[in-house]
Design a protein around this motif. Structure first.
Motif, PDB file in Angstrom:
ATOM      1  N   SER A 119       1.095  24.105 -80.110  1.00  0.00           N
ATOM      2  CA  SER A 119       1.103  24.902 -78.438  1.00  0.00           C
ATOM      3  C   SER A 119       1.821  26.285 -78.865  1.00  0.00           C
ATOM      4  O   SER A 119       2.398  26.448 -79.855  1.00  0.00           O
ATOM      5  CB  SER A 119       2.339  24.268 -77.922  1.00  0.00           C
ATOM      6  N   TRP A 121       4.733  27.391 -78.153  1.00  0.00           N
ATOM      7  CA  TRP A 121       6.099  26.494 -78.404  1.00  0.00           C
ATOM      8  C   TRP A 121       5.762  26.560 -79.741  1.00  0.00           C
ATOM      9  O   TRP A 121       6.798  26.969 -80.688  1.00  0.00           O
ATOM     10  CB  TRP A 121       6.686  25.777 -77.230  1.00  0.00           C
ATOM     11  N   TYR A 125       7.790  28.403 -83.232  1.00  0.00           N
ATOM     12  CA  TYR A 125       8.542  27.738 -83.982  1.00  0.00           C
ATOM     13  C   TYR A 125       8.869  27.872 -84.773  1.00  0.00           C
ATOM     14  O   TYR A 125       9.596  28.087 -85.494  1.00  0.00           O
ATOM     15  CB  TYR A 125       8.796  26.135 -83.128  1.00  0.00           C
TER      16      TYR A 125
ATOM     17  N   ALA B 220      11.705  17.536 -78.555  1.00  0.00           N
ATOM     18  CA  ALA B 220      10.232  18.641 -77.189  1.00  0.00           C
ATOM     19  C   ALA B 220      10.025  19.561 -77.927  1.00  0.00           C
ATOM     20  O   ALA B 220      11.422  20.731 -78.646  1.00  0.00           O
ATOM     21  CB  ALA B 220      10.668  18.338 -75.760  1.00  0.00           C
ATOM     22  N   ASP B 221       9.219  20.431 -77.258  1.00  0.00           N
ATOM     23  CA  ASP B 221       8.514  21.318 -77.416  1.00  0.00           C
ATOM     24  C   ASP B 221       9.292  22.772 -77.602  1.00  0.00           C
ATOM     25  O   ASP B 221      10.334  23.849 -78.932  1.00  0.00           O
ATOM     26  CB  ASP B 221       7.305  22.192 -77.624  1.00  0.00           C
ATOM     27  N   GLU B 222       9.511  22.784 -76.541  1.00  0.00           N
ATOM     28  CA  GLU B 222      10.480  24.424 -76.072  1.00  0.00           C
ATOM     29  C   GLU B 222      11.964  24.307 -76.762  1.00  0.00           C
ATOM     30  O   GLU B 222      12.861  24.853 -76.921  1.00  0.00           O
ATOM     31  CB  GLU B 222      10.961  23.652 -74.508  1.00  0.00           C
ATOM     32  N   THR B 223      12.494  23.180 -77.038  1.00  0.00           N
ATOM     33  CA  THR B 223      14.150  22.976 -77.588  1.00  0.00           C
ATOM     34  C   THR B 223      14.420  22.821 -79.223  1.00  0.00           C
ATOM     35  O   THR B 223      14.860  24.120 -79.301  1.00  0.00           O
ATOM     36  CB  THR B 223      14.488  21.174 -77.051  1.00  0.00           C
ATOM     37  N   PHE B 225      12.257  25.163 -80.320  1.00  0.00           N
ATOM     38  CA  PHE B 225      11.662  25.848 -80.031  1.00  0.00           C
ATOM     39  C   PHE B 225      13.172  26.897 -80.037  1.00  0.00           C
ATOM     40  O   PHE B 225      13.270  28.223 -81.000  1.00  0.00           O
ATOM     41  CB  PHE B 225      10.957  27.336 -79.239  1.00  0.00           C
ATOM     42  N   CYS B 226      13.945  26.664 -79.438  1.00  0.00           N
ATOM     43  CA  CYS B 226      15.140  27.198 -78.870  1.00  0.00           C
ATOM     44  C   CYS B 226      16.040  27.238 -80.181  1.00  0.00           C
ATOM     45  O   CYS B 226      17.082  28.171 -80.720  1.00  0.00           O
ATOM     46  CB  CYS B 226      16.129  26.307 -78.193  1.00  0.00           C
TER      47      CYS B 226
END
Lengths: 285, 258
Positions: A119, A121, A125, B220-223, B225-226
């Motif tokens: 993805s 993200w 990452y 989770a992907d978003e977490t 990344f953050c």
């Protein structure tokens, strides 16, 4: 002449110590636990402290050689020298990452390995992680750089001139990895000419990378940019390759032909030869 | 000329040594704590001790708890880097040399960063040694703490980037009060969390589970990344904080004692 013979003596002591301090634990661990268990296995974290000491062998050897030969530490290149050199620090971090990106794009387009669906993200990452992981893990490569670029290369340069120093220094650096290369580090074990071809390739890639790292050290008079570049190559670029192709960071899962092709973008470092030859001033701290 | 980093290194050698030796001491404390807890079980071998230590999952939360205390100790000592030069005469003398303000702050920011980085390397090294001991005795290795140490390093840098400008402009004494206010607020929030948490007894275990998920890449992907962007944010904050401190330093120096 007297200086040259003193430098030769120092180089010999340095090499004996560097190889001894690194090779003894590596050979013992390879024999006792097996390379895949202690270096790449799930439990390799328990052996990282040994890796840190043995990987730092060139730094320990530098300190001991300086003590034994009463050389002093006037030219030890340990200052940060950030002022006026920020662009070199940034370059040290970014160029290996860009080369890593090129390597991963080649691998992705040549069907060497699985192409994982990532993805946006997750791509961001990993890229973000590569950016901060490289300088952070530079403590792990500092030991090598303090020894190779901070001590051996300037000494070889004083004895035999810059071109010979770049060649001999890279070959020595590549040979130093031999106990790991013969057990599959970087190239695996399943290839024609194993393990000699692997050792030869390791020496070749070390000569090429040494050119860039030595240029950074010569330009900044500090050992830290080369440590960051080395770490960016080992950690950041390896992570980037891992993102785009389903393989382990150290390429163990890639076929040998893929590994050869993936080394090709590193030839970009050869562009630094004219820059090094143009500016012949010795490395100064 | 040796420069301000050298001066700070000599002046704050005990702080630097503290950063280097605190992690091994913390780990000895963790093991001693467990030895005391299990003191009733006579004749326990080291192998059994470490096996139990791993099996009941107390190793990881204990390490986190004691490391947190170590980081608070580091913060309290980091004030000494600034308090050592809190003299109006010294400050004005330093400001009179070319780029004196920037060099003074540069030395302090570099030495703080260096000590925290040293703490990180020392903690990672000690944790790996402990993992090796546990592996040698039991054949099992505890999970890697490298990611957590890295996160803690950047969290510390982020927090320092907030409180250093306060220390510089109000002095370390008053700066300490700012830190105390933040600490009390955090403790209050923690107390409220414990009071209203459905499983307050296992709160530390829950926190440890989240961290384990992070270390195992199960977020989770978003977490994820953050979290991966946080180190970049904290480095940027540290640099901005340096610039702000350069601007505030001389204004703050007016209030120092002679």
């Amino acid at each position: 002449m007297k200086h040259k013979s003193a430098d030769v003596k120092r180089i010999i002591i340095f090499l004996l110590l560097s190889f001894g301090i690194a090779w003894i634990p590596w050979i013992v661990l390879n024999t006792r636990y097996g390379f895949s268990e202690w270096f790449t296995g799930e439990k390799s974290y328990a052996f990282l402290w040994i890796e840190l000491i043995s990987g730092g062998a060139p730094a320990i050897a530098t300190i001991l050689t300086r003590l034994i030969t009463k050389e002093g530490i006037a030219d030890d290149l340990l200052r940060l020298k950030l002022k006026g050199n920020r662009k070199y620090y940034a370059f040290a971090l970014l160029l290996p990452l860009v080369i890593g990106l090129v390597r991963s794009m080649i691998a992705r387009n040549m069907d060497f390995a699985e192409k994982p669906a990532l993805s946006g993200w997750m791509t961001a990452y990993y890229l973000m992680q590569a950016l901060w992981l490289s300088p952070l893990m530079a403590f792990n490569t500092f030991g090598e750089e303090y020894g190779w670029r901070g001590y051996l290369y300037p000494k070889l340069e004083a004895v035999a001139g810059r071109p010979a120093a770049l060649l001999a220094g890279g070959i020595i650096w590549g040979l130093w990895h031999a106990p790991l290369t013969v057990k599959g580090h970087n190239f695996g074990t399943d290839y024609p000419g194993f393990p000699w071809l692997g050792i030869l390739l390791m020496c070749g890639s070390c000569v090429i990378m040494g050119i860039f790292f030595h240029w950074l050290t010569q330009k900044t008079g500090s050992i830290y940019p080369a440590s960051i570049a080395h770490s960016a190559n080992n950690n950041g670029a390896a992570l980037i390759v891992m993102i785009f192709v389903q393989a382990k960071a150290d390429n163990h899962d890639l076929p040998f032909s893929a590994n050869i092709l993936l080394l090709a973008p590193m030839l970009l470092y050869l562009l630094f030869i004219p820059l090094l030859m143009k500016n012949r001033k010795p490395v100064q701290g | 000329m040796q420069g301000t980093v050298y001066k700070e290194l000599v002046q704050n050698r005990f702080f630097v040594l503290f950063g280097l030796f605190l992690p091994p001491l913390v780990y000895i404390a963790v093991i001693l704590l467990e030895l005391i807890v299990r003191a009733g079980e006579a004749g326990l071998s080291w192998k059994q001790f470490f096996s139990e230590f791993l099996a009941d999952g107390t190793l990881f939360p204990n390490k986190i708890l004691i490391l947190l205390i170590a980081y608070i100790g580091m913060r309290l000592l980091s004030a000494s880097v600034f308090s050592a030069d809190e003299s109006k005469c010294k400050c004005f003398l330093m400001a009179s040399v070319p780029e004196g303000t920037a060099r003074q702050m540069y030395g302090k920011y570099v030495i703080l960063f260096m000590t925290y980085a040293l703490f990180f390397v020392s903690a990672f090294f000690t944790d790996s040694v402990l993992s090796y001991i546990v592996f040698s005795l039991t054949g099992e290795a505890p999970p890697s703490m490298l990611g957590l140490f890295a996160l803690m390093l950047f969290l510390q840098l982020f927090l320092r980037s907030i409180d250093i400008p306060f220390m510089v402009s109000y002095g370390t004494k008053n700066g300490k009060y700012v830190f105390m206010i933040v600490l009390i607020a955090a403790m209050l929030a923690f107390a409220i969390l414990i009071l209203y948490s459905p499983s307050s007894e296992n709160l530390i275990r829950i926190v440890a589970d989240v961290i384990l998920k992070l270390l195992n890449g199960e977020l989770a992907d978003e977490t994820a990344f953050c979290i991966s962007a946080f180190p970049i944010v904290s480095i940027a904050a540290y640099l901005v904080s340096y610039r702000i401190s350069c601007k505030l330093w001389l204004k703050g120096a007016v209030n120092y004692e002679a």
